[in-house]
Design a protein around this motif. Structure first.
Motif, short mmCIF file in Angstrom:
data_model
loop_
_atom_site.label_atom_id
_atom_site.label_comp_id
_atom_site.label_asym_id
_atom_site.label_seq_id
_atom_site.Cartn_x
_atom_site.Cartn_y
_atom_site.Cartn_z
N GLY A 30 6.54 0.99 -1.27
CA GLY A 30 5.36 1.81 -1.05
C GLY A 30 5.62 3.14 -0.38
O GLY A 30 4.67 3.89 -0.10
N GLN A 31 6.87 3.45 -0.09
CA GLN A 31 7.17 4.70 0.61
C GLN A 31 6.96 5.91 -0.30
O GLN A 31 7.14 5.85 -1.52
N ALA A 32 6.59 7.03 0.33
CA ALA A 32 6.43 8.30 -0.37
C ALA A 32 7.81 8.94 -0.53
O ALA A 32 8.51 9.19 0.46
N ASP A 48 1.34 7.47 3.20
CA ASP A 48 1.12 8.92 3.18
C ASP A 48 2.21 9.61 3.99
O ASP A 48 2.61 9.14 5.06
N HIS A 56 6.08 11.07 -5.11
CA HIS A 56 6.01 9.83 -5.87
C HIS A 56 5.97 8.66 -4.89
O HIS A 56 6.11 8.86 -3.68
N HIS A 57 5.82 7.45 -5.41
CA HIS A 57 5.82 6.27 -4.55
C HIS A 57 6.67 5.17 -5.16
O HIS A 57 6.62 4.94 -6.38
N CYS A 58 7.46 4.54 -4.32
CA CYS A 58 8.24 3.39 -4.74
C CYS A 58 7.30 2.20 -4.88
O CYS A 58 6.53 1.88 -3.95
N ARG A 59 7.36 1.51 -6.02
CA ARG A 59 6.45 0.39 -6.26
C ARG A 59 6.82 -0.86 -5.45
O ARG A 59 6.01 -1.75 -5.31
N GLU A 95 0.84 -1.19 0.00
CA GLU A 95 0.00 0.00 0.00
C GLU A 95 0.88 1.25 0.00
O GLU A 95 1.94 1.27 0.61
N TRP A 96 0.42 2.27 -0.70
CA TRP A 96 1.19 3.51 -0.75
C TRP A 96 1.03 4.27 0.57
O TRP A 96 -0.09 4.51 1.04
#
Length: 454
Positions: free
Chosen positions: A318-320, A283, A312-315, A280-281
């Motif tokens: 999931g970190q912002a 916040d 952006h987000h690492c796929r 999960e991405w």
């Protein structure tokens, strides 16, 4: 009518066997007739056609039947030779085909919907005809009496439908991107649960009753594997298409998923690997790597006298992150990312060459696909396109390729070990080692023999 294609030997792509190109409009649905070397097609030009292969190597129509309205969908049961066909006017017409496929006899007619029938499905074990339409209704009828047994109103019109005979669960995918699971009874149904994972409408569903997983394809280009039987709510994403997913078929013997998209792409996924859920991405008001503020974080921007950055987000984790901390790209096949995606610097360093090994193969059908059908007993893959052409391909070369790569894969829920193999005068001698005492049927042994002989 149809052209016979001479396949090239030793290829590792689906081999084009035949093309059927006589329809006057788009073929909405077409299926392969098992053991008959034939094809059934229904089209927007209001025709039902039964194509049989002649001695010349070409397909010619043995039946040409015109319906009162456009044919939107179709279901065929080879055991009973029952053909259920949905139309633009909401009517479902059923026919029984003769043993030689040269005659069709009307069997039943259902006034099922008030608009175009989108999916029709005949369930032999229940003697039910399930259907969905653009009127947002899901209905099921008794195929013996023709009476309607039940109706369920959906939130959006349905574009995907599957059914599990053992549990009587219907899987309904709609244009809102939602998948609904219903428990059907003789004259009623109950809502079990709903899944929401797609950002676009659900365009295709495929159910594997053995592994008890549901695959859903969407206009958002993605495929999601829902682990229904695992009880953990696992959802695995597969990202391998550039356009809308149009069809999904599953090859249970080799645990491969076949998917196609509107741009003509065909992807064959190896599902016999341990896949990982996408995270999960998270916040955050600042980059979780360098702590630079994002552009809405006015307080930190003012305090640090720095300009806010885009988030952006690492796929992989999931970190912002900011663009500077996620400038690199990588494939992550076990997470379903067969194309390169954005990853943060630390995740990029942790991904090995082995992690980047592809778990899918990509092929071009060379036409915009509208519908796809896979016949596992023959290894044939059929696609119908917006170009009004139906193409039939042989895919056993790809199944054999997978066996070469993974000779000890979990075929038929059994571990195989070939202690000795010898091919002489088209005879194969091998020993099959059974684990947990589960027998292998003669049908499955014949199937594996045919692959090795080829």
């Amino acid at each position: 009518m149809a052209a016979e294609i001479q396949p090239k030997p030793q290829t590792r792509t689906p081999v084009l066997l035949n093309k059927i190109e006589a329809s006057q409009d788009v073929v909405n649905t077409a299926v392969i007739i098992p053991k008959e070397d034939g094809v059934i097609s229904v089209s927007e030009d209001r025709t039902i056609r039964i194509w049989l292969k002649r001695d010349s190597g070409q397909y010619w129509p043995s039946i040409y039947h015109t319906m009162p309205d456009s044919c939107s969908c179709m279901s065929f049961n080879p055991e009973t030779r029952r053909l259920s066909m949905g139309m633009e006017n909401g009517i479902i017409s059923e026919f029984i085909l003769s043993e030689d496929y040269n005659k069709m006899t009307p069997a039943q007619t259902y006034q099922a919907h008030q608009g175009r029938v989108t999916v029709v499905l005949f369930v032999l074990e229940m003697e039910w005809v399930l259907s969905t339409g653009q009127d947002k209704n899901f209905t099921w009828h008794c195929s013996e009496s023709g009476t309607q047994l039940g109706l369920y109103r959906t939130t959006a019109w349905v574009s995907g439908l599957q059914f599990d005979v053992e549990t009587r669960h219907a899987f309904v995918g709609d244009y809102s991107g939602q998948v609904t699971i219903l428990k059907l009874e003789l004259d009623s149904c109950s809502l079990v649960t709903t899944f929401k994972g797609h950002t676009g409408n659900v365009t295709a569903l495929c159910w594997d009753p053995v592994q008890r997983v549901l695959f859903s394809g969407s206009a958002d280009h993605s495929i999601i594997m829902w682990d229904i039987g695992g009880g953990k709510g696992t959802a695995i994403e597969l990202q391998g298409h550039n356009e809308k997913v149009q069809g999904l078929c599953y090859a249970p013997h080799t645990r491969q998923l076949i998917s196609c998209s509107s741009d003509g792409g065909i992807v064959i996924w190896n599902m016999d690997v341990t896949r990982q859920e996408t995270p999960e991405w998270l916040d955050s008001d600042s980059c979780q790597k360098c702590e630079q503020p994002f552009f809405w974080n006015f307080k930190q921007m003012w305090d640090s006298k720095k300009i806010g950055l885009r988030q952006h987000h690492c796929r992989k984790c999931g970190q912002a992150v900011c663009g500077k901390c996620s400038a690199k790209r990588s494939t992550i096949p076990l997470m379903g990312f067969e194309f390169e995606v954005r990853v943060c610097d630390s995740c990029h360093e942790s991904i090995t060459d082995e992690d980047r090994a592809p778990t899918a193969t990509f092929h071009d059908s060379k036409h915009s696909i509208v519908y796809m059908h896979y016949e596992p007993t023959m290894g044939w893959l059929l696609t119908s396109g917006a170009d009004k052409v139906v193409k039939v391909r042989q895919t056993r070369c790809l199944l054999r390729q997978r066996l070469d790569r993974q000779p000890n894969s979990d075929l038929f829920s059994t571990n195989w070990s070939f202690d000795q193999s010898q091919i002489f005068s088209h005879q194969i001698f091998f020993r099959v080692e059974l684990i947990e005492g589960r027998p292998i049927s003669e049908k499955n042994i014949s199937w594996i023999c045919s692959l090795i002989q080829e």
